[in-house]
Design a protein around this motif. Structure first.
Motif, short mmCIF file in Angstrom:
data_model
loop_
_atom_site.label_atom_id
_atom_site.label_comp_id
_atom_site.label_asym_id
_atom_site.label_seq_id
_atom_site.Cartn_x
_atom_site.Cartn_y
_atom_site.Cartn_z
N ASP A 118 0.97 -1.20 0.15
CA ASP A 118 -0.21 0.05 -0.05
C ASP A 118 0.77 1.24 0.10
O ASP A 118 0.52 2.28 -0.50
CB ASP A 118 -0.89 -0.14 1.16
N ASP A 119 1.86 1.08 0.59
CA ASP A 119 2.81 2.39 0.70
C ASP A 119 3.43 2.70 -0.66
O ASP A 119 3.54 3.86 -0.93
CB ASP A 119 3.88 2.00 1.62
N ASP A 120 3.77 1.51 -1.30
CA ASP A 120 4.39 1.88 -2.79
C ASP A 120 3.19 2.66 -3.68
O ASP A 120 3.67 3.73 -4.22
CB ASP A 120 4.45 0.63 -3.55
N TYR A 121 2.02 2.24 -3.84
CA TYR A 121 0.93 2.95 -4.17
C TYR A 121 0.64 4.44 -3.71
O TYR A 121 0.44 5.43 -4.51
CB TYR A 121 -0.22 2.27 -4.36
N GLU A 122 0.91 4.43 -2.55
CA GLU A 122 0.66 5.87 -1.92
C GLU A 122 1.91 6.87 -2.18
O GLU A 122 1.67 7.86 -2.63
CB GLU A 122 0.66 5.77 -0.23
N HIS A 123 2.91 6.20 -2.28
CA HIS A 123 4.26 7.04 -2.56
C HIS A 123 4.19 7.47 -3.88
O HIS A 123 4.22 8.74 -4.30
CB HIS A 123 5.73 6.29 -2.36
N ALA A 125 1.56 7.45 -6.05
CA ALA A 125 0.46 8.41 -6.46
C ALA A 125 0.64 9.75 -5.95
O ALA A 125 0.20 10.90 -6.60
CB ALA A 125 -0.86 7.82 -5.73
N SER A 126 1.32 10.08 -4.99
CA SER A 126 1.56 11.37 -4.24
C SER A 126 2.37 12.09 -5.27
O SER A 126 2.29 13.54 -5.65
CB SER A 126 2.22 11.52 -3.00
N ARG A 160 -6.41 1.29 -9.87
CA ARG A 160 -6.35 1.53 -8.33
C ARG A 160 -5.24 2.65 -8.43
O ARG A 160 -5.66 3.76 -7.52
CB ARG A 160 -5.78 0.29 -7.68
N GLU A 164 -6.03 6.74 -6.84
CA GLU A 164 -5.35 7.44 -5.68
C GLU A 164 -4.82 8.75 -6.22
O GLU A 164 -4.36 9.63 -5.28
CB GLU A 164 -4.19 6.31 -5.22
N ASP A 166 -5.86 10.74 -8.41
CA ASP A 166 -7.23 11.49 -8.39
C ASP A 166 -6.95 12.90 -9.02
O ASP A 166 -7.07 13.99 -8.70
CB ASP A 166 -7.54 11.73 -6.71
#
Length: 287
Positions: A118-123, A125-126, A160, A164, A166
Motif C-alpha cells: 500500500d505504501d508503494d501505491y501511496e508514494h 500516487a503522491s 487503483r 489514488e 485523483d
C-alpha cells in the motif's frame, strides 16, 4: 475522427531523429512518437532544436501523439531523486508544448503487483499527482503505460493507481504486448474497464518461448516463475490484437495506435521492413 497510426521512434533507433521522422512519413504513418532518450529526443535538447524539429514534422505532415519518456519510477526513490525526476519531466512538458503534443508518458515504477505494498501505491500516487499538477499548466495529460514489473502492470492495478492519484489529466496507455506477459486481459474487457481513463494505445507482439538464446529473447519473473519471451512482428506472435481493435471501435476511441515492435534488426533496411510491416498490419486491423 478515425483512429490514426504512429510509430515509436525506438523502432528506428539507429537513425537520427530527423531521419527517423522522414522515413515514418515516407512509409505513410500519421504520427511520430519520439523515444525520449539519446539518440532521439533526450532531455538535453534545446528548445531551439525542438522547435526546428517541430517545423520539420510540419513539413512532413506528422503529428506527435505522445512523448515516450522514461521519467518517473518513483517507488523506492528518495525525495531528492523524486524531485529530480519531476524536474526532468517538466523539461519534457516544455517539449510537448513546442511539439503540440497532448500526452507525455510518465510512470510509477515499482515492483510487480504481487510484491507491491500500500505504501508503494501511496508514494507513487503522491508524486504522480504533483507531476499531474505541473502537466496541467501545459494542458498535458500524463499517460501511465500498463507495463510488466511495475505497480501498474494490470488494468486493475492501474485503475487503483489512477484513483489514488485523483487527477483528471492522468490516464492509461494500453499495451497488449505488456499485458500478454502478465496474463492480463487485453481485449474487450480491458477497454471497457478502463473507459475514459484510456488515453493512448501501444501495439506490439510477443511470444512465450523455451529457448533464451533466440534473437531478442528476454527473461522476466512472472506469477508463473521465470519465463522467456521473444519480440515478434505484429501478427506473427501470440498477442491477438483483433479483439482489442474491435473494442476500440466499439468505444469510439479516436486517438492514435503506436507501433513499437522490438524485433532485433541488423541493417537499416531491416528497420524499414519492420516499420512497413507494422503499418500494413495496423491498417489491416483497423480495416
Amino acid at each position: 475522427m478515425a483512429i490514426r497510426t504512429a510509430l515509436f521512434s525506438k523502432v528506428l533507433r539507429d537513425r537520427s531523429l530527423e531521419e527517423a521522422a522522414e522515413l515514418v512519413a515516407e512509409i505513410g504513418y500519421d504520427g511520430f512518437e519520439p523515444m525520449c532518450r539519446d539518440p532521439h529526443l533526450d532531455a538535453d535538447r534545446s528548445l531551439e532544436e525542438v522547435t526546428a524539429f517541430r517545423d520539420h514534422l510540419d513539413d512532413l505532415g506528422l503529428e506527435v501523439p505522445c512523448l515516450a519518456t522514461y521519467t518517473g519510477h518513483y517507488v523506492g526513490k528518495t525525495r531528492e531523486e523524486c524531485e529530480a525526476e519531476l524536474e526532468t519531466f517538466e523539461r519534457f512538458l516544455e517539449f510537448a508544448d513546442v511539439l503540440d503534443c497532448g500526452i507525455v508518458r510518465h510512470g510509477p515504477g515499482g515492483p510487480p503487483v504481487r510484491e507491491a505494498t500500500d505504501d508503494d501505491y501511496e508514494h507513487a500516487a503522491s508524486w504522480l499527482a504533483r507531476a499531474a499538477d505541473r502537466a496541467a499548466e501545459y494542458d498535458v495529460t500524463i499517460g501511465i503505460e500498463i507495463h510488466a514489473h511495475t505497480i501498474a502492470e494490470t488494468v486493475d492495478s492501474t485503475q487503483r493507481l489512477l484513483a489514488e492519484i485523483d487527477r483528471k489529466n492522468v490516464g492509461a496507455i494500453h499495451d497488449a504486448g505488456n499485458m500478454y506477459i502478465t496474463l492480463d486481459d487485453f481485449g474487450l474487457a480491458s477497454v471497457r474497464e478502463l473507459g475514459d481513463n484510456l488515453v493512448h494505445v501501444h501495439v506490439k507482439d510477443e511470444q512465450r518461448i523455451d529457448d533464451p538464446d533466440r534473437p531478442g529473447a528476454f527473461e522476466l519473473e512472472t506469477d508463473d516463475g521465470l519465463e522467456t519471451f521473444q519480440p515478434r512482428l505484429l501478427g506473427e506472435g501470440a498477442v491477438d490484437h483483433g479483439p482489442l481493435f474491435d473494442a476500440l471501435a466499439e468505444a469510439g476511441y479516436d486517438g492514435y495506435v503506436t507501433g513499437e515492435c522490438h524485433v532485433p534488426r541488423d541493417e537499416l533496411e531491416d528497420e524499414r521492413e519492420v516499420a512497413e510491416h507494422e503499418l500494413a498490419e495496423l491498417n489491416r486491423l483497423l480495416g
